[in-house]
Design an enzyme around this catalytic site. Sequence first.
Site, short mmCIF file in Angstrom:
data_model
loop_
_atom_site.label_atom_id
_atom_site.label_comp_id
_atom_site.label_asym_id
_atom_site.label_seq_id
_atom_site.Cartn_x
_atom_site.Cartn_y
_atom_site.Cartn_z
N HIS A 1 26.31 43.08 41.46
CA HIS A 1 27.42 42.21 41.55
C HIS A 1 27.45 41.30 42.37
O HIS A 1 26.99 41.65 43.56
CB HIS A 1 28.87 42.94 41.41
CG HIS A 1 29.93 42.37 41.18
ND1 HIS A 1 30.63 41.40 41.95
CD2 HIS A 1 30.90 42.55 40.03
CE1 HIS A 1 31.65 40.81 41.11
NE2 HIS A 1 31.70 41.75 39.95
N ARG B 1 35.67 33.07 41.54
CA ARG B 1 34.85 32.23 41.08
C ARG B 1 35.35 31.53 39.61
O ARG B 1 35.41 30.43 39.31
CB ARG B 1 33.40 32.74 40.88
CG ARG B 1 32.61 32.88 42.22
CD ARG B 1 31.18 33.71 41.96
NE ARG B 1 31.42 34.83 41.66
CZ ARG B 1 30.71 35.53 40.79
NH1 ARG B 1 29.95 34.71 39.73
NH2 ARG B 1 31.06 36.83 40.32
#
Lengths: 614, 245
Positions: free
Chosen positions: A257, A273
């Site tokens: 991740h 994000r």
Amino acid sequence: MQTIYTDVLVIGAGLAGERAAIEAATAGHSTICLSIVPARRSHSSAAQGGMQAGLGNSCMGDGDCPDVHFEDTVKGSDWGCDQEVARLFAERAPIEMRQLAHWGVPWNRVVPGKSTYFKGGQQFEKVEKEENAGLITSRAFGGTAKWRTCYVSDGTGHAVLFTVDNVCAQHGVEVHDKTEAISLIHDGETCFGVVARSLRTGELITYIAKATMVASGGFGRIYPNTTNAVICDGSAHTAVLDTGIVPMGNMEAVQFHPTGIVPTDILVTEGCRGDGGTLLDVNEERFMHTYEPEKAELASRDVVSRWMTHHMREGFGVKSSYGDHLWLDIRHLGEKHITGKLREVYEICTGFLGIDPIHQLIPVRPTQHYSMGGVRTNKDGAAYGLKGLFAAGEAACWDMHGFNRLGGNSLAETVVAGGIVGRKIVEYMEGTEVLFNSRIIDETYAAQKQRIDDLVSGRKGTESVYKVRADMQQALHKGANIFRTQEGLEECVDTLQKVLERARTVGLRTNGKGASPELAAALKLEGQVKMALMVAYGALKRTESRGSHNREDFPARNDRDWLVRTLAYWKNPDDMLPTLQYEPATQVTEIPPGDRGYGKMAVISSDDSKGKEG
Amino acid sequence: MSRLLKFNIFRYTPQDEASVPHMDEFVLEETEALTLFIALNRIREEQDASLQFDFCCRAGICGACGMVINGRPGLACHTKTRDLPGEITLLPLPVFKLVGDLSVDTGTWFREMYHKTESWIHTTKVFDENALEDRMDNEVAENIYELDRCIECGCCVSACGTARLREDFMGAVALNRIGRFLIDPRDQRTERDYYEIIGNDEGIFGCMGLLACEDVCPKHLPLQNQLGFLRRKMGITAIKTLFRK
């Protein structure tokens, strides 16, 4: 020797194990779950996002159904999954979510009328249907065609685990917590239970069962940096691979991740994000857009993790006392957004780092996150090679995830697979008579006693548990990480073999009395190094890139030669390498291999006539 | 040079006949963003391999690492050393049975609590695989979740004056659990049923209102509101019960 008899024994009391235990207990079988920690501390509790199920209740999930869910799952797996299993999973998931609602999970529900949501930092409007008011709603997640993720605020795993554990208590499932399985008992054909060690007193206890299930979660702790809980160390896997008979599937498939925080590797959500956060380097400059001009920070998990690592290798990492890292910048999103929509991120930053993300940068680095590999089972959850042994959840390679798992599919898998495999265990119990061989039980117990005596006395050597463990973790980190090359993997295998020799000569610094944590770590160490070798050696042999497995020297997905699942055996305890075999990735093909629709990638088609040997 | 931290840590291994309860001192150089999770692991790996303590998720979600930190029960994983003085004293949580050093047995205590409170949905409805789920108002679901957020770390019990005085007191955590089921429309138990469980000194009438449970709760659950709500509700139920007799 204390001996406990039960019909069904489950190693692990997280969601997969407890869900299966409920099936066994309600069918009238005595059922015990072993757990290293109290049941509700299981790592299932840490899952925040939600569970995928094609209910199609929310307006953004309109038209969703098991067919669409199935297709997303197969694509997400990069065609590495067993399509029969993915189909079973997608069909069963909606029923399982409703079952959980019946048991008491406070799922978020459809609120009819207008509301707003964010995408790519912009605000949009949606209208929920009046007729769906009060049904289970869903949120957006990566890699899915529809909003499909059922959720309970930001604590889905916690709420579901507490509910399922309540149902276990109601139906008399016993949870023996602070108890760790250290060896399976078997005669080469049938599994009879386990020898376990009490983490309260240190005493050894023998559990005899007609059916044994491994539901112990992932094994991310063989890496130095992982989002996994400290209990996700693969100890039950090591007991399984010690049998020499049961293979591990696709151990080289490891998901990373992009945004684990430094130093503790706690995950901050991809939502940062998604909502417009950016990644910065040591010069506080963006870099993702130079590598991926179109998608930049919003490329897929694997892609972002790869470029972050590359950028740090190029010397643009931020130096810290915990190693290199990069920055995640969400400051421009503003206080309201950060303390509202990203409340959890805000709390992690302030609570664990002492950083205020409204004004400060968040230190992040790609971190081991999920193990697609595990105990290889058939679609019923029965382990290959031993009768009476089953597995489900992250511990298993059931294999609906193939080489890349979609977010929200793992938490759903725990309960869906737990339910399916639990019912298969009940079928097995009803059609099977198990004869226990007391000599084998005694011998297994004696062998474990001997292992402990050797470790405490230092008869085999005086290597430090923690130093050997750290060297194993570093070797994997260096060689079997996001980027993989022949050279790096060869060196990794080589180093791990040296570490394996040292792991065989570990001796305790302490007297090992009571719940000794040093002894607990020592008992699983050799097995962990063997698992690390399964990851590295499997990755070395797989000369292609598929899902999370990225070979810089073989960048194409090669369906011609590698549309197969790796089976890794440790045939003889003294071997220095696993024995690898392969089987077709899927027996049934509903969707032939094609483009995933994200991440640019070359594919060598299975139609290419120049196949490798046979 | 950064601070040298001095840790005073409680030590005792009940299974080791040579072990006597005492405090051990460890010194560690403070690094940036150091938490007790990192510090204790470092001490165990570098200085004393026998040190026992519990961590699991190390992210404030599972509740495994409750301990008494400079006199106050809290989660060690999200305690940063920079918020503490240079001398740090760590003790195991009281009330729970000691496993060794800083590790206690919360599992047994909580399992008994589930059985005492019958911590599951009581319903005569049978699940139908082919039917739609029962509808629920989203606000009700969110209210249930707010009380369901407890992570069973045990801090509230350890900080509770009544729990320290009497072993059978259920504590805020159990009363909060009852509150969670009381507002859940799926649970068909009546107020009288709940009164049978908590309408006594072991339950709601044992609470002295000292407020420490809420002060130390790492999840900031509204425990005192919950206790007040239940006390009124159970008080009224008690009066109704008297008149019915």
